[in-house]
Write a protein that holds these residues in place. Structure first.
Motif, mmCIF file in Angstrom:
data_model
loop_
_atom_site.group_PDB
_atom_site.id
_atom_site.type_symbol
_atom_site.label_atom_id
_atom_site.label_comp_id
_atom_site.label_asym_id
_atom_site.label_seq_id
_atom_site.Cartn_x
_atom_site.Cartn_y
_atom_site.Cartn_z
ATOM 1 N N ALA A 1 0.835 -1.206 0.000
ATOM 2 C CA ALA A 1 0.000 0.000 0.000
ATOM 3 C C ALA A 1 0.864 1.249 0.000
ATOM 4 C CB ALA A 1 -0.927 -0.013 1.219
ATOM 5 N N LEU A 2 1.956 1.231 0.779
ATOM 6 C CA LEU A 2 2.875 2.362 0.784
ATOM 7 C C LEU A 2 3.496 2.562 -0.594
ATOM 8 C CD1 LEU A 2 4.519 4.538 2.280
ATOM 9 C CD2 LEU A 2 6.150 2.744 2.929
ATOM 10 N N GLY A 3 3.852 1.458 -1.246
ATOM 11 C CA GLY A 3 4.414 1.561 -2.594
ATOM 12 C C GLY A 3 3.449 2.167 -3.583
ATOM 13 N N MET A 4 2.168 1.838 -3.452
ATOM 14 C CA MET A 4 1.170 2.423 -4.351
ATOM 15 C C MET A 4 1.046 3.927 -4.114
ATOM 16 S SD MET A 4 -0.932 2.065 -6.796
ATOM 17 C CE MET A 4 -1.054 0.276 -6.940
ATOM 18 N N GLY B 1 -0.048 12.716 -7.911
ATOM 19 C CA GLY B 1 -1.261 12.627 -7.110
ATOM 20 C C GLY B 1 -0.962 12.354 -5.643
ATOM 21 N N ALA B 2 -2.017 12.047 -4.893
ATOM 22 C CA ALA B 2 -1.932 11.708 -3.459
ATOM 23 C C ALA B 2 -1.149 12.762 -2.679
ATOM 24 C CB ALA B 2 -1.306 10.327 -3.269
ATOM 25 N N ARG B 3 -1.458 14.037 -2.927
ATOM 26 C CA ARG B 3 -0.762 15.115 -2.247
ATOM 27 C C ARG B 3 -1.293 15.349 -0.831
ATOM 28 N NH1 ARG B 3 3.891 16.238 -5.015
ATOM 29 N NH2 ARG B 3 3.491 16.369 -7.268
ATOM 30 N N TYR B 4 -2.557 15.035 -0.638
ATOM 31 C CA TYR B 4 -3.184 15.309 0.649
ATOM 32 C C TYR B 4 -3.265 14.037 1.485
ATOM 33 C CZ TYR B 4 -4.520 19.539 -1.835
ATOM 34 O OH TYR B 4 -4.490 20.702 -2.568
ATOM 35 N N ARG B 5 -3.268 14.227 2.794
ATOM 36 C CA ARG B 5 -3.256 13.071 3.679
ATOM 37 C C ARG B 5 -4.515 12.218 3.535
ATOM 38 N NH1 ARG B 5 -0.416 14.969 9.405
ATOM 39 N NH2 ARG B 5 1.675 15.294 8.504
ATOM 40 N N TRP B 6 -5.668 12.875 3.367
ATOM 41 C CA TRP B 6 -6.900 12.097 3.235
ATOM 42 C C TRP B 6 -6.851 11.197 2.013
ATOM 43 C CZ3 TRP B 6 -9.777 12.325 -1.138
ATOM 44 C CH2 TRP B 6 -9.625 13.444 -1.963
ATOM 45 N N SER B 7 -6.229 11.669 0.940
ATOM 46 C CA SER B 7 -6.142 10.850 -0.273
ATOM 47 C C SER B 7 -5.195 9.672 -0.071
ATOM 48 C CB SER B 7 -5.676 11.702 -1.460
ATOM 49 O OG SER B 7 -4.381 12.250 -1.217
ATOM 50 N N GLN B 8 -4.162 9.863 0.728
ATOM 51 C CA GLN B 8 -3.254 8.755 1.035
ATOM 52 C C GLN B 8 -3.945 7.705 1.883
ATOM 53 O OE1 GLN B 8 0.534 10.264 2.567
ATOM 54 N NE2 GLN B 8 0.303 12.121 1.334
ATOM 55 N N VAL B 9 -4.775 8.157 2.827
ATOM 56 C CA VAL B 9 -5.534 7.220 3.656
ATOM 57 C C VAL B 9 -6.478 6.395 2.797
ATOM 58 C CG1 VAL B 9 -7.259 7.022 5.493
ATOM 59 C CG2 VAL B 9 -5.367 8.652 5.724
ATOM 60 N N VAL B 10 -7.199 7.059 1.908
ATOM 61 C CA VAL B 10 -8.158 6.371 1.035
ATOM 62 C C VAL B 10 -7.436 5.381 0.136
ATOM 63 C CG1 VAL B 10 -9.784 6.684 -0.873
ATOM 64 C CG2 VAL B 10 -9.851 8.235 1.086
ATOM 65 N N LEU B 11 -6.315 5.802 -0.455
ATOM 66 C CA LEU B 11 -5.580 4.934 -1.368
ATOM 67 C C LEU B 11 -5.045 3.707 -0.647
ATOM 68 C CD1 LEU B 11 -4.507 4.475 -4.180
ATOM 69 C CD2 LEU B 11 -2.541 5.933 -3.633
ATOM 70 N N MET B 12 -4.481 3.901 0.531
ATOM 71 C CA MET B 12 -3.952 2.761 1.284
ATOM 72 C C MET B 12 -5.075 1.830 1.713
ATOM 73 S SD MET B 12 -0.803 4.289 3.563
ATOM 74 C CE MET B 12 -0.074 2.673 3.763
ATOM 75 N N ALA B 13 -6.208 2.390 2.109
ATOM 76 C CA ALA B 13 -7.355 1.562 2.503
ATOM 77 C C ALA B 13 -7.846 0.717 1.323
ATOM 78 C CB ALA B 13 -8.480 2.441 3.035
ATOM 79 N N MET B 14 -7.863 1.300 0.128
ATOM 80 C CA MET B 14 -8.295 0.560 -1.059
ATOM 81 C C MET B 14 -7.343 -0.590 -1.358
ATOM 82 S SD MET B 14 -9.437 3.743 -3.525
ATOM 83 C CE MET B 14 -9.560 2.661 -4.950
ATOM 84 N N VAL B 15 -6.044 -0.322 -1.287
ATOM 85 C CA VAL B 15 -5.060 -1.368 -1.579
ATOM 86 C C VAL B 15 -5.140 -2.488 -0.547
ATOM 87 C CG1 VAL B 15 -2.594 -1.878 -1.774
ATOM 88 C CG2 VAL B 15 -3.518 0.221 -2.768
#
Length: 423
Positions: A229-232, A241-255
């Motif tokens: 997830a961190l790699g993604m 992309g993924a500049r904001y913390r909320w977007s990083q949380v969402v992306l990691m949760a999806m992965v």
């Protein structure tokens, strides 16, 4: 022939270790620490050898028989490597499923070629592997995250009492801590390093991941999922992309959620019902053997999602704070309790720094903190729910404790002290 092979292999090992130490001493910082820390690790290893546990004696005994099979019947030894049973000269050993005990016995049967079956040498080899893996992470943090406190990884992996003790010698934790730390080091170099990730390191990643998975596959699944997830996140960030913390949380949760679903499709062991039933079975079995001593007790623990969710916060708290120093009059319990009080102080300090904000909680990248926190929280819940025996819990949590400490030691209140001491 056996002695000659052992001498040759040990000569190669000593040469490789010497070259590696020489390379570490050429680094401008922290080089004065590697010698004392290595001596401390080896000294603790000798103590663990003098106080060899029943598990370690079992590993040593059966690995010696497998090594004898290797010398006398190599084809039968190869068959043993791919099976769950061992039979040789009237001695039989049978394990079922993902047995990390049998895997370690198989691994030691190869290590015995170097040690000639000597328990002290085997203990030293495993400790050296753990030390090198931990030091790789120390260097990776220093080189890829230069704003982080320099000594945090050293305290977490080499100076925290239970970590340095249980990850030394003939223990599963030696391989677990060493392989997981080395994996994280390679991930940091690949995700945050200034130079491209070397292609030759891919084989190292695969080998370490297999070792970690074989030693404790649920723990490995959590860490590998967090690193994936961190790699993604890092890939999306490099694409803009993924500049904001909320977007990083969402992306990691999806992965991570996709990974959980994929794992459950690949192996029944990762399906929720089978997982929770096995967890409750482990809890019940260990609880039955722990009634005479302080242990973790849940009144309504059941293999349901609601019960797991209800008890998980308490399990996390128990995993990080039990035993308490006053609940059992035994030197080992008191020492573990005092260490837990120190850990609790660090948790409070880190919490205060986090609440105050303005960068006081540390300088680690948010996605990295999220990945390590996910690993620590999930493992703490898993261990707290499945391991009511406090002595066993103190040993098992060594696989998560250094990563939690690495996070807790990042705040501004401790950073200046660490940087002053670790040069």
């Amino acid at each position: 022939m056996r002695v000659a092979l052992a001498l040759l292999l040990n000569a190669g090992l000593v040469f490789a270790l010497g070259r590696w130490l020489q390379a570490q001493y050429q680094q401008p910082t922290l080089r004065t620490w590697i010698g004392p820390l290595l001596l401390l690790k080896l000294g603790i290893t000798v103590i663990t050898w003098l106080r060899l546990t029943g598990d370690a004696a079992l590993f040593q005994h059966w690995s010696g028989l497998l090594t004898e099979q290797l010398w006398t019947a190599p084809s039968a030894w190869l068959q043993t490597l791919g099976s769950d049973a061992f039979s040789f000269r009237g001695r039989n050993l049978v394990y079922h499923g993902f047995s990390n005990t049998f895997f370690l016995i198989k691994l030691l049967s190869v290590v015995n070629l170097l040690s000639l079956g000597n328990a002290l040498l085997n203990s030293l080899y495993l400790s050296l592997f753990c030390f090198v893996g931990g030091w790789q992470l120390v260097r990776a943090v220093e080189q890829t995250l230069p704003a982080a406190p320099r000594g945090a990884a050293i305290v977490a992996f080499f100076l925290w009492p239970t970590v340095v003790y249980w990850s030394s010698g003939l223990t599963k934790e030696s391989l677990l801590v060493g392989s997981s730390a080395w994996l994280l080091a390679l991930a940091l170099r690949g995700y945050y390093g200034a130079v491209p990730f070397p292609k030759r390191s891919v084989l190292g990643v695969v080998a370490l991941a297999i070792l970690f998975f074989k030693m404790r596959f649920f723990f490995a699944a959590v860490l590998l999922g967090a690193l994936a997830a961190l790699g993604m996140v890092r890939l999306v960030q490099r694409l803009g992309g993924a500049r904001y913390r909320w977007s990083q949380v969402v992306l990691m949760a999806m992965v991570l959620s996709s990974g959980v679903w994929a794992a459950s499709e690949v192996s029944p062991a990762f399906r929720f019902n089978k997982f929770t039933n096995q967890l409750i079975r482990n809890y019940s079995d260990l609880r039955a053997n722990s009634l005479a001593r302080p242990h973790i007790e849940f009144d309504n623990l059941a293999p349901t999602g609601a019960s797991i969710a209800q008890n998980a916060p308490f399990a996390i708290g128990y995993a990080l704070t039990r035993p308490w120093p006053w609940e059992f009059h035994n030197a080992a319990y008191v020492a573990a309790g005092l260490e837990n009080m120190a850990l609790l102080v660090l948790l409070v300090v880190a919490g205060v720094a986090l609440v105050q904000g303005q960068g006081r909680s540390g300088t680690l990248p948010f996605a990295l903190v999220l990945a390590l926190l996910f690993y620590c929280v999930v493992l703490a819940a898993l261990l707290g729910l499945s391991t009511p025996n406090l002595g066993t819990l103190s040993r098992y949590r060594v696989v998560l404790l250094p990563y939690l400490l690495l996070l807790l030691l990042q705040n501004r209140y401790l950073a200046s002290w660490l940087n002053r001491w670790f040069r």
